[in-house]
Write an enzyme that holds these catalytic residues in place. Sequence first.
Site, PDB file in Angstrom:
ATOM      1  N   TYR A   1      50.453  23.015  26.703  1.00  0.00           N
ATOM      2  CA  TYR A   1      50.703  21.809  25.911  1.00  0.00           C
ATOM      3  C   TYR A   1      50.293  21.988  24.450  1.00  0.00           C
ATOM      4  O   TYR A   1      50.896  21.410  23.555  1.00  0.00           O
ATOM      5  CB  TYR A   1      49.909  20.621  26.478  1.00  0.00           C
ATOM      6  CG  TYR A   1      50.611  19.831  27.548  1.00  0.00           C
ATOM      7  CD1 TYR A   1      51.014  20.432  28.730  1.00  0.00           C
ATOM      8  CD2 TYR A   1      50.857  18.478  27.388  1.00  0.00           C
ATOM      9  CE1 TYR A   1      51.639  19.710  29.721  1.00  0.00           C
ATOM     10  CE2 TYR A   1      51.487  17.742  28.371  1.00  0.00           C
ATOM     11  CZ  TYR A   1      51.874  18.365  29.536  1.00  0.00           C
ATOM     12  OH  TYR A   1      52.490  17.634  30.518  1.00  0.00           O
TER      13      TYR A   1
ATOM     14  N   LYS B   1      47.734  30.041  39.355  1.00  0.00           N
ATOM     15  CA  LYS B   1      48.781  31.004  39.674  1.00  0.00           C
ATOM     16  C   LYS B   1      48.210  32.377  39.306  1.00  0.00           C
ATOM     17  O   LYS B   1      48.744  33.104  38.465  1.00  0.00           O
ATOM     18  CB  LYS B   1      50.049  30.648  38.873  1.00  0.00           C
ATOM     19  CG  LYS B   1      51.284  31.423  39.254  1.00  0.00           C
ATOM     20  CD  LYS B   1      51.894  30.993  40.589  1.00  0.00           C
ATOM     21  CE  LYS B   1      53.059  31.910  40.946  1.00  0.00           C
ATOM     22  NZ  LYS B   1      53.567  31.706  42.308  1.00  0.00           N
TER      23      LYS B   1
ATOM     24  N   ASP C   1      52.187  26.902  43.793  1.00  0.00           N
ATOM     25  CA  ASP C   1      53.387  26.649  44.611  1.00  0.00           C
ATOM     26  C   ASP C   1      52.984  26.212  46.022  1.00  0.00           C
ATOM     27  O   ASP C   1      53.531  25.260  46.587  1.00  0.00           O
ATOM     28  CB  ASP C   1      54.323  27.868  44.622  1.00  0.00           C
ATOM     29  CG  ASP C   1      53.599  29.191  44.837  1.00  0.00           C
ATOM     30  OD1 ASP C   1      52.347  29.205  44.880  1.00  0.00           O
ATOM     31  OD2 ASP C   1      54.279  30.232  44.975  1.00  0.00           O
TER      32      ASP C   1
ATOM     33  N   ASP D   1      49.758  18.012  35.472  1.00  0.00           N
ATOM     34  CA  ASP D   1      50.780  17.010  35.140  1.00  0.00           C
ATOM     35  C   ASP D   1      51.772  16.900  36.290  1.00  0.00           C
ATOM     36  O   ASP D   1      52.097  15.810  36.767  1.00  0.00           O
ATOM     37  CB  ASP D   1      51.494  17.420  33.846  1.00  0.00           C
ATOM     38  CG  ASP D   1      52.586  16.436  33.474  1.00  0.00           C
ATOM     39  OD1 ASP D   1      52.330  15.226  33.537  1.00  0.00           O
ATOM     40  OD2 ASP D   1      53.702  16.887  33.144  1.00  0.00           O
TER      41      ASP D   1
ATOM     42  N   ASP E   1      51.933  13.719  39.556  1.00  0.00           N
ATOM     43  CA  ASP E   1      53.106  12.885  39.867  1.00  0.00           C
ATOM     44  C   ASP E   1      53.510  13.062  41.329  1.00  0.00           C
ATOM     45  O   ASP E   1      53.844  12.102  42.024  1.00  0.00           O
ATOM     46  CB  ASP E   1      54.302  13.262  38.972  1.00  0.00           C
ATOM     47  CG  ASP E   1      54.365  12.399  37.720  1.00  0.00           C
ATOM     48  OD1 ASP E   1      53.297  11.957  37.246  1.00  0.00           O
ATOM     49  OD2 ASP E   1      55.485  12.167  37.214  1.00  0.00           O
TER      50      ASP E   1
HETATM   51  C1  IPM Z   1      51.084  12.170  31.645  1.00  0.00           C
HETATM   52  C2  IPM Z   1      52.413  12.162  30.922  1.00  0.00           C
HETATM   53  C3  IPM Z   1      52.235  12.852  29.570  1.00  0.00           C
HETATM   54  C4  IPM Z   1      51.843  14.293  29.856  1.00  0.00           C
HETATM   55  C5  IPM Z   1      53.451  12.779  28.650  1.00  0.00           C
HETATM   56  C6  IPM Z   1      53.857  11.337  28.385  1.00  0.00           C
HETATM   57  C7  IPM Z   1      53.220  13.509  27.352  1.00  0.00           C
HETATM   58  O1  IPM Z   1      53.402  12.751  31.678  1.00  0.00           O
HETATM   59  O2  IPM Z   1      50.117  11.591  31.116  1.00  0.00           O
HETATM   60  O3  IPM Z   1      51.024  12.739  32.733  1.00  0.00           O
HETATM   61  O4  IPM Z   1      52.707  15.147  30.093  1.00  0.00           O
HETATM   62  O5  IPM Z   1      50.651  14.581  29.830  1.00  0.00           O
HETATM   63 MG    MG Z   2      52.788  13.299  33.648  1.00  0.00          MG
END
Ligand code: IPM
Ligand code: MG
Length: 381
Positions: A153, A199, A231, A255, A259
């Site tokens: 990032y 990884k 993975d 990240d 999710d």
């Molecule tokens: C998160 C989001 C952010 C990230 C984006 C909005 C930049 O997906 O907080 O997980 O990738 O960190």
């Molecule tokens: Mg995110």
Amino acid sequence: MDLLDNALPNAVSKRIAVLPGDGIGPEVCAEAVRVLKAVAERFGHRFRFDYQLMGACAIDATGTPLPDATLQACHAADAVLLGAIGDPKYDHNPAAKVRPEQGLLGLRKSLGLYANIRPVTAYEQLLEFSPLRADRIAGTDLLMFRELTGGVYFGEKGRRPDGTAYDNCTYHPAEIARIAHRAFRAAQGRRQKLTLVDKANVLETSRLWREVVQKIAPDYPDVAVEYLFVDNAAMQLILNPRQFDVLLTENMFGDILSDEASVIAGSLGLLPSASVGDRAALFEPIHGSYPQAKGKGIANPIAAILSAAMMLDHFDLPEEARAVRAAVDNALNEQVLTPELNASAAYTTEQVGSFIAYGVLDLQDCHLHRRNIAYGKSTII
Ligand code: IPM
Ligand code: MG
């Protein structure tokens, strides 16, 4: 009269920077603030809320996603509460020079928020809402530690004359050690298990993560350490999420995995997060700005409200945090929920927030309040 004049002996006074952001951000933030006000009222604390612009709304108003005034207010605050940022008009334009996300990344870096903490719980009352089988996810209670200010990032990025694009992934041992210590301490207070996700069979940075974690592990002899390639971790998370206690990983893997893990809870609208550093802390729901739902009153405020509960823990107010979580639990039990979780008796964002705020003030009386809210008679909050 200053509220503190007649406050309880352990009353605290905190300044909270509020960044409602874009899309449904302002709606869910308003409910988190409502609940924090209920906490202040019940426990005699004083919370001052300092509203600032960040994200697409800030670009529209000032040309930049993170105006100086916002940054200053966040540095001056005891904590930051964030709604959500993002607008589709930027998502489909790879050439856009200014993007809402730059505001969030800039804020994380500037405040030194290196540890992002995302708890994932499979709520008993909501098992049926997960697309995953209830018997696989029941009992899941894990805590993800995602490194937030390093890795790909923030590494050097750019284009070469031949058209190639690159994003470098770099980590310094100190960047790994500081979050690893936090993750180990968290594991000590839970089920004493830490899984490092990397990884290391391919990436040099991952090998450094293993090295650093292996060096630190003897400081925490009560914590069992396990290593998993990313993975495989992605697969294990949905095959058998109960096996995890604390997960530790770098920025990009975290990240993606967080999710994925949110699917276990049944709704993205339930998951809170804390981003902490050595001097600052920010609390936000993990969901995005959900622009399609903006202004419709259908956004689930629970993730934002549980983020406020994490803020209360950060302020060292565990009883207050427990009161908020108990009130959320009561909303789940009573099915006072937004349409994605209760289509037949859908409540609005504001009704769910008010119900939880009432719960914080006086849990016993919730049934009565539920009726009041349903009939639109709620006047107190
Ligand atoms: C998160 C989001 C952010 C990230 C984006 C909005 C930049 O997906 O907080 O997980 O990738 O960190
Ligand atoms: Mg995110």
